[in-house]
Design an enzyme around this catalytic site. Structure first.
Site, short mmCIF file in Angstrom:
data_model
loop_
_atom_site.label_atom_id
_atom_site.label_comp_id
_atom_site.label_asym_id
_atom_site.label_seq_id
_atom_site.Cartn_x
_atom_site.Cartn_y
_atom_site.Cartn_z
N GLY A 48 -22.61 -32.33 -9.55
CA GLY A 48 -22.48 -31.30 -8.32
C GLY A 48 -22.85 -29.90 -7.93
N GLY A 251 -32.39 -25.64 -9.85
CA GLY A 251 -31.94 -24.36 -8.74
C GLY A 251 -30.60 -23.61 -8.72
N ASP A 252 -29.81 -24.87 -9.18
CA ASP A 252 -28.72 -24.27 -9.79
C ASP A 252 -28.47 -23.77 -10.77
OD1 ASP A 252 -27.62 -25.81 -7.15
OD2 ASP A 252 -27.43 -27.88 -8.53
#
Length: 312
Positions: A48, A251-252
Site C-alpha cells: 500500500g 515510486g513510494d
C-alpha cells in the site's frame, strides 16, 4: 514534528512472468482479449502506498504517521507495524471489509499489469486530517476517491503543506478536479505516465502545471526525475544499482526520501537525490518493504552516487 501520510494500506501479491507481455497480446485483438500468463514466481508482501512511503521515511529517521482504513484481515500487518515502530494511531479498521489487495504481475522488461481491490480503502474519508497533531508535512496519496478530495481540502484549510500524489488514483478525477487538487496542494509528484495524463486532463503544459504549486516533481523511471521549482527545471539522475530486481514500490520509496529531505530542511536538489537513492535501493529488493540500510550505509552510497556528502 510529524509527517502525515494518507493513502492505501494493502496486501501485495507479486507475480513474475518470465517473458514479455507484448509477445502474448495481439494489438489487433484487444477487443476480445483473453490472455493467461504463467507465473512460476509468486510472493505476498505488506504494501500500500501509505505503508510503503512510511517504511522508507522511517528508515531515514523520519516520523511518519499513517492515516488509512483497513479491513478485518489487517492483524498481521498491524503486528508488523508495531515491530517496525510505525504508529497505527490513525489507521481505522472497517468492519466486514477486506484490507485493500493488489495483484501485480511483472514481466522481464519490468512492465506491470495490476489488479486492485480497494476494500476498506473506500471508507478512508471517515478519517479526518484534523485528528492528527503536530504535522509538519502531509501527502495525499492514492486512496478512496472521496478521501483524496476531502483530505486535500482539509490539509489546505488547516494550513498544512502537503504533496498531491495521485498515483493509480488519477483516472478517478476529471480535469477540473485535478486543477482543484493543484490549487490546494503545496507540491505535486507524479511519474511520467501520470504527468501525461494530467496534461491530457487539464490541457496545460508541465510548466503551467508547475506554476500552480511551489514545486512539481516528475519521475521518469530509469531516466531519473525532473524537478520544476522557482520557474525553472533541473534533472536528477538515477542512483547506480547493483541489479533491477523488482520495480514495485520504487515510486513510494522515492516519495519517502523526498519527504524526509523536505522535512529535514534540505534543498530541492538534495531532497530529490535522497529520493533517487531510496528508489535505487528499493529496486534491488523484491517486495515493497524489504529493503534496509543504516544511515551510515545510506550516506556512503549517496556520496558515491552524487559526489556530495550527506549530513543527517
Amino acid at each position: 514534528m510529524k509527517t502525515l501520510i494518507t493513502g492505501s494500506m494493502a496486501f501485495d501479491t507479486i507475480m513474475v512472468f518470465e517473458d514479455q507481455f507484448k509477445n502474448h497480446i495481439l494489438p489487433d485483438q484487444t477487443h476480445i482479449l483473453n490472455v493467461a500468463f504463467l507465473v512460476p514466481g509468486m510472493t505476498r508482501h505488506l504494501g500500500g502506498c501509505a505503508g510503503n512511503i512510511a517504511y522508507t521515511l522511517k528508515l531515514l529517521g523520519g516520523k511518519p504517521e499513517i492515516m488509512a482504513t483497513v479491513g478485518e484481515d489487517f492483524g498481521p500487518y498491524s503486528r508488523y507495524l508495531d515491530e517496525k515502530g510505525l504508529s497505527s494511531t490513525h489507521i481505522k479498521v472497517v468492519p466486514d471489509t477486506f484490507t485493500a489487495q493488489a495483484f501485480i504481475t511483472t514481466d522481464i522488461d519490468n512492465n506491470q499489469i495490476i489488479a486492485f481491490h480497494p476494500g476498506a480503502m473506500n471508507f478512508a474519508h471517515q478519517n479526518k486530517i484534523g485528528d492528527a497533531s503536530d504535522i509538519q508535512l502531509g501527502i495525499v496519496g492514492p486512496d478512496g476517491r472521496d478521501a483524496m478530495i476531502e483530505h486535500s481540502s482539509q490539509f489546505k484549510a488547516l494550513g498544512i503543506p502537503f504533496i498531491f500524489d495521485p498515483g493509480q488514483g488519477l483516472p478517478m478525477f476529471n480535469g477540473d478536479e485535478c486543477m482543484t487538487f493543484l490549487d490546494e496542494a503545496t507540491y505535486a509528484v507524479v511519474n511520467d505516465y501520470e504527468s501525461q495524463m494530467l496534461l491530457d486532463k487539464t490541457g496545460l503544459t508541465l510548466e503551467q502545471l508547475a506554476a500552480k504549486v511551489d514545486a512539481l516533481v516528475v519521475t521518469r523511471g530509469g531516466k531519473g526525475s525532473e524537478v520544476y521549482v522557482d520557474g525553472s527545471m533541473f534533472e536528477v539522475p538515477c542512483a547506480p544499482i547493483s541489479a533491477a530486481v523488482d520495480p514495485t514500490g520504487c515510486g513510494d520509496a522515492y516519495r519517502g526520501g523526498l519527504m524526509f529531505g523536505l522535512t529535514s530542511g534540505k534543498d530541492w536538489k538534495t531532497s530529490a537525490q535522497i529520493a533517487s537513492l531510496c528508489g535505487a535501493i528499493k529496486i534491488e529488493h523484491s517486495g515493497t518493504q524489504n529493503h534496509e540500510f543504516s544511515l551510515q550505509e545510506f550516506s556512503q552510497r549517496y556520496l558515491t552516487a552524487f559526489g556530495e556528502a550527506l549530513v543527517f
